[in-house]
Design a protein around this motif. Structure first.
Motif, short mmCIF file in Angstrom:
data_model
loop_
_atom_site.label_atom_id
_atom_site.label_comp_id
_atom_site.label_asym_id
_atom_site.label_seq_id
_atom_site.Cartn_x
_atom_site.Cartn_y
_atom_site.Cartn_z
N GLY A 32 0.81 -1.21 0.00
CA GLY A 32 0.00 0.00 0.00
C GLY A 32 0.85 1.26 0.00
O GLY A 32 0.47 2.28 -0.57
N GLN A 33 2.04 1.19 0.63
CA GLN A 33 2.93 2.34 0.65
C GLN A 33 3.62 2.53 -0.70
O GLN A 33 3.98 3.64 -1.08
N VAL A 34 3.85 1.41 -1.41
CA VAL A 34 4.66 1.46 -2.62
C VAL A 34 3.85 1.91 -3.84
O VAL A 34 4.34 2.68 -4.65
N VAL A 35 2.62 1.44 -3.96
CA VAL A 35 1.86 1.74 -5.18
C VAL A 35 1.39 3.19 -5.19
O VAL A 35 1.29 3.81 -4.13
N PRO A 36 1.13 3.74 -6.39
CA PRO A 36 0.64 5.12 -6.47
C PRO A 36 -0.78 5.22 -5.91
O PRO A 36 -1.47 4.21 -5.76
N VAL A 63 -6.96 13.53 -15.55
CA VAL A 63 -6.00 14.03 -14.55
C VAL A 63 -5.90 13.04 -13.39
O VAL A 63 -4.80 12.66 -12.96
N ASN A 64 -7.04 12.57 -12.88
CA ASN A 64 -7.03 11.66 -11.74
C ASN A 64 -6.43 10.31 -12.08
O ASN A 64 -5.72 9.72 -11.27
N LEU A 65 -6.71 9.85 -13.29
CA LEU A 65 -6.17 8.56 -13.72
C LEU A 65 -4.64 8.65 -13.81
O LEU A 65 -3.92 7.75 -13.37
N THR A 66 -4.13 9.77 -14.35
CA THR A 66 -2.69 9.95 -14.46
C THR A 66 -2.04 9.96 -13.08
O THR A 66 -1.06 9.27 -12.83
N LEU A 106 0.60 7.21 -11.61
CA LEU A 106 2.02 7.56 -11.62
C LEU A 106 2.53 8.24 -10.35
O LEU A 106 3.72 8.52 -10.24
N SER A 107 1.66 8.53 -9.38
CA SER A 107 2.11 9.32 -8.22
C SER A 107 2.80 8.45 -7.19
O SER A 107 2.31 8.26 -6.08
N PHE A 108 3.95 7.91 -7.54
CA PHE A 108 4.75 7.16 -6.57
C PHE A 108 5.34 8.16 -5.57
O PHE A 108 5.80 9.22 -5.96
N LEU A 121 -8.72 7.87 -9.28
CA LEU A 121 -7.53 8.09 -8.48
C LEU A 121 -7.13 6.84 -7.68
O LEU A 121 -5.95 6.52 -7.56
N CYS A 122 -8.13 6.15 -7.14
CA CYS A 122 -7.85 5.05 -6.19
C CYS A 122 -7.68 3.70 -6.87
O CYS A 122 -6.98 2.83 -6.34
N LEU A 123 -8.33 3.50 -8.00
CA LEU A 123 -8.38 2.17 -8.59
C LEU A 123 -7.03 1.66 -9.10
O LEU A 123 -6.67 0.51 -8.82
N PRO A 124 -6.26 2.49 -9.85
CA PRO A 124 -5.00 1.93 -10.38
C PRO A 124 -4.08 1.39 -9.30
O PRO A 124 -3.54 0.28 -9.44
N GLY A 125 -3.91 2.13 -8.21
CA GLY A 125 -3.03 1.68 -7.13
C GLY A 125 -3.55 0.41 -6.48
O GLY A 125 -2.78 -0.51 -6.18
N ALA A 126 -4.88 0.33 -6.29
CA ALA A 126 -5.48 -0.85 -5.68
C ALA A 126 -5.25 -2.08 -6.55
O ALA A 126 -4.86 -3.14 -6.07
N VAL A 127 -5.47 -1.92 -7.86
CA VAL A 127 -5.27 -3.04 -8.79
C VAL A 127 -3.81 -3.45 -8.81
O VAL A 127 -3.47 -4.63 -8.73
N LEU A 128 -2.94 -2.46 -8.88
CA LEU A 128 -1.50 -2.74 -8.91
C LEU A 128 -1.05 -3.47 -7.64
O LEU A 128 -0.27 -4.42 -7.69
#
Lengths: 175, 190
Positions: free
Chosen positions: A50-54, B16-19, B23-25, B89-96
């Motif tokens: 959770g910390q690592v992913v964007p 904007v939110n999807l980007t 990518l917001s590591f 905003l939340c979905l890409p990180g959750a999927v990843l």
């Protein structure tokens, strides 16, 4: 009903998640690990991910949902953790937005600015300590490089993040 | 007084939110990414309006990043667009995160190095962003009038005191319990 139980855990914890996942970490651990929905190792791994992913660091909840109950569990966890805060902030914003042209509401916002900037400044400084780890020189090099580029060029924040990533990777190879 | 300002469509806002969601590591970078997208690159809001949105978003309950996106979305494209923006905003990180949890290579040095680089860069950008916000401490309810020197100094001291107290390890609730009344006294006795 496992999915319902899962939703309820995430929903009630989401309601008190002021500022992100850190404030509710002990509560999550108690509900999920002690409740037997995830192993202690699984919980730690989900936290790291959770910390690592964007995106918001709440992503760990989706991972735990997935491992507890498959795809449906992931969806339930995702909706559970976000729906409470989103509903609350929706109401709060609507109220603020309705009154924001009233002078004293405007002054409340102005009054809070130093508090918010101070909190953000402190969290940036302490994050820097964590992010640098034992690589103090490398952190300084990357920080100065990115700072100079940000001040002197028109490069946007997104490009600068990747410049920082490349610089750190190169530096770690060289040093 | 206001000249024609670009107005985003819902699609613009979702993009904007999807980007940022993809990518917001590095958590510190996110406020700056929104400022870039909304103020610098597209001119949808003025810097002063962004100041206001940021203060409100930080003070209300909920995860900070989601708050910021939610209120920006609400002001720019309305309720439905704001909700979809949060999902983007939340979905890409959750999927990843779910995808990576099958692999779990996140502790390898070659994964850690770029992530650390991004984290440090994001923090530097956030600190520079906060520095640029300092003139906003001189604002008053009337945009044409600057706050008195006494108020500006008091706000600066309060900012420094809050930052120092938090860094020294005081609990967040204790700091807020003292700082908020002080902030109100400074403002309403001016």
């Amino acid at each position: 009903m496992k999915l319902l139980a899962l939703f309820w855990i995430f929903f009630r914890i989401g309601l008190v998640s002021f500022g992100g996942v850190f404030s509710v970490l002990p509560e999550l651990q108690r509900a999920l690990v002690d409740g037997g929905l995830v192993t202690p190792e699984g919980f730690i791994q989900a936290f790291v991910l959770g910390q690592v992913v964007p995106g918001p660091n709440m992503a760990m909840c989706t991972v735990i949902g997935w491992h507890a109950a498959g795809p449906a569990g992931a969806v339930v966890a995702f909706l559970g953790i976000y729906s409470g805060p989103v509903a609350m902030m929706g109401v709060a914003y609507a109220v603020y937005h309705r009154w924001r042209d009233v002078t004293w509401v405007r002054r409340l916002e102005l009054a809070m600015r130093p508090v918010v900037l101070g909190l953000l400044g402190a969290s940036a400084a302490s994050l820097m300590w964590t992010a640098a780890g034992t690589h103090h020189v490398l952190a300084l090099v990357v920080a100065v490089a990115v700072g100079v580029l940000a001040a002197k060029t028109r490069l946007g924040a997104l490009s600068l993040l990747f410049v920082g990533a490349a610089t750190w990777s190169l530096g770690q190879l060289v040093l | 007084m206001t000249s024609a300002r670009p107005v985003p469509t819902a699609t613009d806002w979702l993009r904007v939110n999807l980007t940022i969601g993809t990518l917001s590591f590095g958590s510190a970078s996110r406020i700056v990414l929104y400022e870039d997208a909304v103020v610098r690159d597209r001119g949808w809001l003025s810097a002063a309006e962004f100041d206001e949105v940021l203060t409100v978003a930080q003070l209300l309950p909920g995860p900070n990043l989601v708050n910021l996106s939610a209120y920006l979305g609400y002001r720019l494209v309305g309720v439905a667009g704001a909700l979809l923006g949060i999902v983007c905003l939340c979905l890409p990180g959750a999927v990843l995160a779910v995808a990576l949890s099958g692999l779990l290579a996140v502790d390898r040095p070659w994964v850690q190095a770029p992530l650390r680089g991004m984290a440090v860069s994001g923090i530097v950008l956030l600190l520079m962003f906060l520095w640029r916000r300092l003139p906003g401490l001189g604002s008053t309810a009337d945009p044409a009038v600057l706050a008195s020197t006494r108020v500006r100094v008091a706000r600066g001291v309060l900012l420094a005191a809050v930052a120092t107290a938090v860094l020294a390890g005081a609990s967040l609730f204790a700091v807020l319990a003292v700082a908020i009344p002080v902030a109100l006294v400074v403002e309403f006795t001016a």
